[in-house]
Structure formats: structure tokens, C-alpha cells
Design a protein around this motif. Structure first.
Motif, PDB file in Angstrom:
ATOM      1  N   LEU A   1      11.854  40.628  17.879  1.00  0.00           N
ATOM      2  CA  LEU A   1      12.539  41.022  16.648  1.00  0.00           C
ATOM      3  C   LEU A   1      11.529  41.061  15.521  1.00  0.00           C
ATOM      4  N   SER A   2      11.796  41.943  14.571  1.00  0.00           N
ATOM      5  CA  SER A   2      10.844  42.215  13.505  1.00  0.00           C
ATOM      6  C   SER A   2      11.530  42.076  12.153  1.00  0.00           C
ATOM      7  N   VAL A   3      10.859  41.416  11.211  1.00  0.00           N
ATOM      8  CA  VAL A   3      11.382  41.309   9.847  1.00  0.00           C
ATOM      9  C   VAL A   3      10.301  41.747   8.864  1.00  0.00           C
ATOM     10  N   PRO A   4      10.709  42.421   7.782  1.00  0.00           N
ATOM     11  CA  PRO A   4       9.739  42.921   6.802  1.00  0.00           C
ATOM     12  C   PRO A   4       9.378  41.842   5.792  1.00  0.00           C
ATOM     13  N   VAL A   5       8.697  40.814   6.230  1.00  0.00           N
ATOM     14  CA  VAL A   5       8.367  39.692   5.352  1.00  0.00           C
ATOM     15  C   VAL A   5       7.571  40.204   4.148  1.00  0.00           C
ATOM     16  N   LYS A   6       8.030  39.849   2.966  1.00  0.00           N
ATOM     17  CA  LYS A   6       7.359  40.284   1.744  1.00  0.00           C
ATOM     18  C   LYS A   6       6.297  39.264   1.340  1.00  0.00           C
ATOM     19  N   PHE A   7       5.080  39.754   1.168  1.00  0.00           N
ATOM     20  CA  PHE A   7       3.967  38.930   0.721  1.00  0.00           C
ATOM     21  C   PHE A   7       3.477  39.438  -0.629  1.00  0.00           C
ATOM     22  N   ALA A   8       2.819  38.569  -1.378  1.00  0.00           N
ATOM     23  CA  ALA A   8       2.160  39.013  -2.593  1.00  0.00           C
ATOM     24  C   ALA A   8       1.100  40.049  -2.238  1.00  0.00           C
TER      25      ALA A   8
ATOM     26  N   GLU B   1      -3.593  38.355  10.684  1.00  0.00           N
ATOM     27  CA  GLU B   1      -3.748  36.985  11.187  1.00  0.00           C
ATOM     28  C   GLU B   1      -3.349  35.972  10.122  1.00  0.00           C
ATOM     29  N   ARG B   2      -3.782  36.185   8.882  1.00  0.00           N
ATOM     30  CA  ARG B   2      -3.463  35.272   7.786  1.00  0.00           C
ATOM     31  C   ARG B   2      -1.961  35.220   7.536  1.00  0.00           C
ATOM     32  N   ARG B   3      -1.317  36.369   7.599  1.00  0.00           N
ATOM     33  CA  ARG B   3       0.124  36.408   7.329  1.00  0.00           C
ATOM     34  C   ARG B   3       0.926  35.758   8.456  1.00  0.00           C
ATOM     35  N   ALA B   4       0.508  35.937   9.688  1.00  0.00           N
ATOM     36  CA  ALA B   4       1.181  35.244  10.788  1.00  0.00           C
ATOM     37  C   ALA B   4       1.044  33.735  10.626  1.00  0.00           C
ATOM     38  N   GLN B   5      -0.135  33.291  10.224  1.00  0.00           N
ATOM     39  CA  GLN B   5      -0.351  31.860   9.991  1.00  0.00           C
ATOM     40  C   GLN B   5       0.510  31.352   8.829  1.00  0.00           C
ATOM     41  N   ALA B   6       0.664  32.167   7.788  1.00  0.00           N
ATOM     42  CA  ALA B   6       1.475  31.764   6.641  1.00  0.00           C
ATOM     43  C   ALA B   6       2.934  31.571   7.044  1.00  0.00           C
TER      44      ALA B   6
END
Length: 216
Positions: A109-116, A166-171
Motif C-alpha cells: 500500500l502506498s500513501v503520499p506522505v507530505k514532507f517539507a 532513503e532519508r524519507r523512509a527512515q523518517a
């Protein structure tokens, strides 16, 4: 134990789009979609199936228009009219049509996680969907692991996108650990950069900027 379920067994509240990525069929949530933790648990708790060599799927509620040749297939199928609060459906590049029985259970499943911007900082509007993901993970048997995948679109250099994914998956992993006390040992991360687009015909589509979750 969670058994394999047909598409029709997903809860009625789940109206998210199904898409195809190189890693298999994906239940794709949009910004306005409510993530049901029960669907999260079903998908992440189902043993992964071998990838089906199909390039798109269609839902029975919205039959795809006839296509004479692959070259004439549209990149996006216009959605049927729906209430503003409900997500719309689409099919990616149309080369095959499958029934619901053939589709079966999505593999992720996929979600459009919003990052700065240009950052791995999770924005507040991303939290409700991640909170539902966490609730679904907590429904899984103890010790059942989950892989968190970061994905980007094709804008920017390959190496930059790889590192950012990679950074966003870790976050996201750290959010699940710190906010929801998910055992860190259950969470694995992978970054794929721009290499696994949901829309192979449009690698720059914003839908490709996402975080995916899969069991194991």
C-alpha cells in the motif's frame, strides 16, 4: 493469521486507487483518502505473491474503454463522477484488462506522505494516514515485520533522489517508533529513488512521490 482476500473483501470505506509498480500491484491512497487500519493489516499480513506480469488493472465499478492498440491507450482514464470527498479511480497504461478475481490481494500500500521541501521532515497533514498505518501494524502478529519504502519522481539527479528516498523512509520509521511505540526491530527501510514509478508512462507524475509499505 490473515488469509488471502479478494478485492471485494476490502472494507467499503477503502476506495483508493490500484496501480501497478515494478514491484507489484499497489493499493494507492490519495491525500484525501481515509486509511482503514483493517485494510493495512490485511495487506501487510498477507504472504507476498510472485509478481504478476500485468501492466495495469481496472476495477469493476469503472469498466475501461475499449482500446484498439496499445499505442492508442491513454495514460490516464478519466474518473467516473463521484462525491468530492471520495478519491477517484484510474488505470495506468492499458495493455491488459483483469477481473477482480485475477487482481486478488495487492502486495503493498502506498500513501503520499507530505514532507517539507527538499527535506525528510514529515509535515502535520501526513500524520493521520501514518497514524492509521501504525494502528494496522499493531494488529499484525507479534514479530511480523514491515518494510517501509521511499520513492520519488524522476525530477532531479538519480543519486539525489536515491538518497532522499532513503532519508524519507527512515523518517517514517522514526515516526512510527517515537509516536506509536512500534518495535524498531519490526521495521525495515528501503530507498528506491525514481526506479519504481507507479506511472511508467509519466515518471514525473506526483503520484510517484510516495511511501510504500509491504509485509516482510
Amino acid at each position: 493469521m490473515f488469509r488471502r482476500i479478494a478485492l471485494s473483501a476490502l472494507t467499503a470505506a477503502t476506495l483508493a486507487t490500484f496501480a501497478h509498480a515494478q514491484s507489484g500491484d499497489v493499493l494507492q491512497y490519495r491525500d484525501s483518502d481515509r486509511v482503514d487500519p483493517r485494510d493495512v493489516a490485511r495487506i501487510l499480513g498477507t504472504p507476498q505473491q510472485p509478481e504478476m506480469k500485468m501492466r495495469s488493472i481496472r476495477l469493476k465499478e469503472q469498466p475501461a474503454p475499449a482500446v484498439a492498440t496499445e499505442a492508442l491507450a491513454p495514460a490516464v482514464v478519466a474518473p467516473a463522477p463521484v462525491a468530492p470527498s471520495r478519491p477517484h479511480r484510474y488505470a495506468a497504461r492499458a495493455t491488459e484488462t483483469r477481473t477482480d478475481a485475477a487482481i486478488g490481494q495487492p502486495s503493498a500500500l502506498s500513501v503520499p506522505v507530505k514532507f517539507a521541501f527538499d527535506s525528510a521532515t514529515i509535515l502535520p497533514q501526513a500524520r493521520p494516514q501514518l497514524d492509521a498505518i501504525a494502528e494496522g501494524i499493531r494488529m499484525l502478529p507479534d514479530g511480523h515485520s514491515v518494510t517501509i519504502e521511499g520513492h520519488t519522481d524522476a525530477a532531479g539527479p538519480d543519486a539525489y533522489n536515491q538518497h532522499l528516498s532513503e532519508r524519507r523512509a527512515q523518517a517514517v520509521k522514526q515516526y512510527l517508533i517515537s509516536v506509536h511505540q512500534i518495535d524498531a526491530a519490526r521495521l525495515k527501510t528501503r530507498g528506491y529513488g525514481e526506479t519504481q514509478p507507479l506511472h511508467e508512462v509519466d515518471p514525473h507524475s506526483p503520484d510517484n512521490r510516495r511511501v510504500q509499505f509491504r509485509g516482510g
